[in-house]
Motif scaffolding. Sequence first.
Motif, PDB file in Angstrom:
ATOM      1  N   VAL A 145       5.526  10.347   2.490  1.00 50.45           N
ATOM      2  CA  VAL A 145       4.267   9.745   1.804  1.00 50.45           C
ATOM      3  C   VAL A 145       4.070   8.311   2.279  1.00 50.45           C
ATOM      4  CG1 VAL A 145       3.113   9.062  -0.418  1.00 50.45           C
ATOM      5  CG2 VAL A 145       4.348  11.152  -0.206  1.00 50.45           C
ATOM      6  N   LYS A 146       4.990   7.463   2.627  1.00 48.12           N
ATOM      7  CA  LYS A 146       4.727   6.270   3.196  1.00 48.12           C
ATOM      8  C   LYS A 146       4.506   6.160   4.512  1.00 48.12           C
ATOM      9  CE  LYS A 146       7.892   3.910  -0.134  1.00 48.12           C
ATOM     10  NZ  LYS A 146       9.316   3.189  -0.203  1.00 48.12           N
ATOM     11  N   GLN A 200       2.751   8.660   6.200  1.00 46.72           N
ATOM     12  CA  GLN A 200       1.524   9.417   6.192  1.00 46.72           C
ATOM     13  C   GLN A 200       0.487   8.335   5.817  1.00 46.72           C
ATOM     14  OE1 GLN A 200       1.052  11.960   7.746  1.00 46.72           O
ATOM     15  NE2 GLN A 200      -1.338  11.443   7.615  1.00 46.72           N
ATOM     16  N   SER A 201       0.836   7.292   4.654  1.00 45.61           N
ATOM     17  CA  SER A 201       0.014   6.418   4.070  1.00 45.61           C
ATOM     18  C   SER A 201      -0.224   5.151   5.035  1.00 45.61           C
ATOM     19  CB  SER A 201       0.498   5.789   2.747  1.00 45.61           C
ATOM     20  OG  SER A 201       1.545   5.179   2.974  1.00 45.61           O
ATOM     21  N   PHE A 251       0.987   3.823  -3.252  1.00 53.40           N
ATOM     22  CA  PHE A 251       0.603   5.351  -2.932  1.00 53.40           C
ATOM     23  C   PHE A 251       1.783   6.358  -3.111  1.00 53.40           C
ATOM     24  CE2 PHE A 251      -0.544   8.784  -0.237  1.00 53.40           C
ATOM     25  CZ  PHE A 251      -1.589   8.913  -0.821  1.00 53.40           C
ATOM     26  N   SER A 252       2.961   5.782  -2.837  1.00 52.77           N
ATOM     27  CA  SER A 252       4.046   6.754  -2.947  1.00 52.77           C
ATOM     28  C   SER A 252       4.457   6.816  -4.409  1.00 52.77           C
ATOM     29  CB  SER A 252       5.044   6.507  -2.070  1.00 52.77           C
ATOM     30  OG  SER A 252       5.679   5.495  -2.695  1.00 52.77           O
ATOM     31  N   THR A 306       0.866  -1.284  -0.053  1.00 61.74           N
ATOM     32  CA  THR A 306       0.151  -0.009  -0.049  1.00 61.74           C
ATOM     33  C   THR A 306       0.696   1.393  -0.034  1.00 61.74           C
ATOM     34  OG1 THR A 306      -1.795  -1.166   1.323  1.00 61.74           O
ATOM     35  CG2 THR A 306      -1.603   1.224   1.204  1.00 61.74           C
ATOM     36  N   ALA A 307       1.989   1.255   0.770  1.00 68.78           N
ATOM     37  CA  ALA A 307       2.796   2.263   0.953  1.00 68.78           C
ATOM     38  C   ALA A 307       3.306   2.652  -0.418  1.00 68.78           C
ATOM     39  CB  ALA A 307       3.718   2.110   2.135  1.00 68.78           C
ATOM     40  N   TRP A 326      -2.733   6.624   7.463  1.00 69.58           N
ATOM     41  CA  TRP A 326      -4.008   6.769   6.671  1.00 69.58           C
ATOM     42  C   TRP A 326      -4.677   5.152   6.806  1.00 69.58           C
ATOM     43  CZ3 TRP A 326      -2.565  10.471   2.372  1.00 69.58           C
ATOM     44  CH2 TRP A 326      -2.551  11.445   3.093  1.00 69.58           C
TER      45      TRP A 326
END
Length: 177
Positions: A102-103, A105-106, A49-50, A45-46, A109
């Motif tokens: 980003v990772k 924060q993902s 998303f990144s 996911t990370a 989330w």
Amino acid sequence: MLNVLPLRAILYQLFFIVLAIAVEAIVLQFYLGIGKKSSIQYASTANLFSTVVGWLVFFSSDRWLPQPWQQQLMNYIFLDEISNYSLLVVIAFVTFLGTFVVKLQSLNWLDLILENKPTSVTEVRDRTKFQGKSAQRQAFQEVPSRALAVLLANSASFALIALIILIRTVSEQPVAF
């Protein structure tokens, strides 16, 4: 806008995503103490998303770069030609920091979406409040730092990817006799 499909760049991106997921899943499993399946899901996911955020940032910020930098960046992505190694190092460093943020924060989330509540440091301190300094120190060490785990995972994957790019770059250079 170029009407060229950068197939080599797409294939390398897919290879690096799979590689990063594998490396980061191992690191996250070790440092966060989670299962294999969860660590693979978090890493997948990370990284996905990144990657999406990275390409969106790249395509939106490309037009604000000076023309020579645009040219060099496009030559590297589409033609695999490097003319300015210092620019490449700066871009790699900025990319490293950006993907780390980003990772991290993902994952936060993802925990909110899945309604998982990570153990906080204050909860552990409250439980060990009256148990002495050694118990407090031991309990504090048991709480994994998610930011540190993500930083180590991101560092491991970036180091491996940089090593592969370096090997590829050196092996493709013509040998002068």
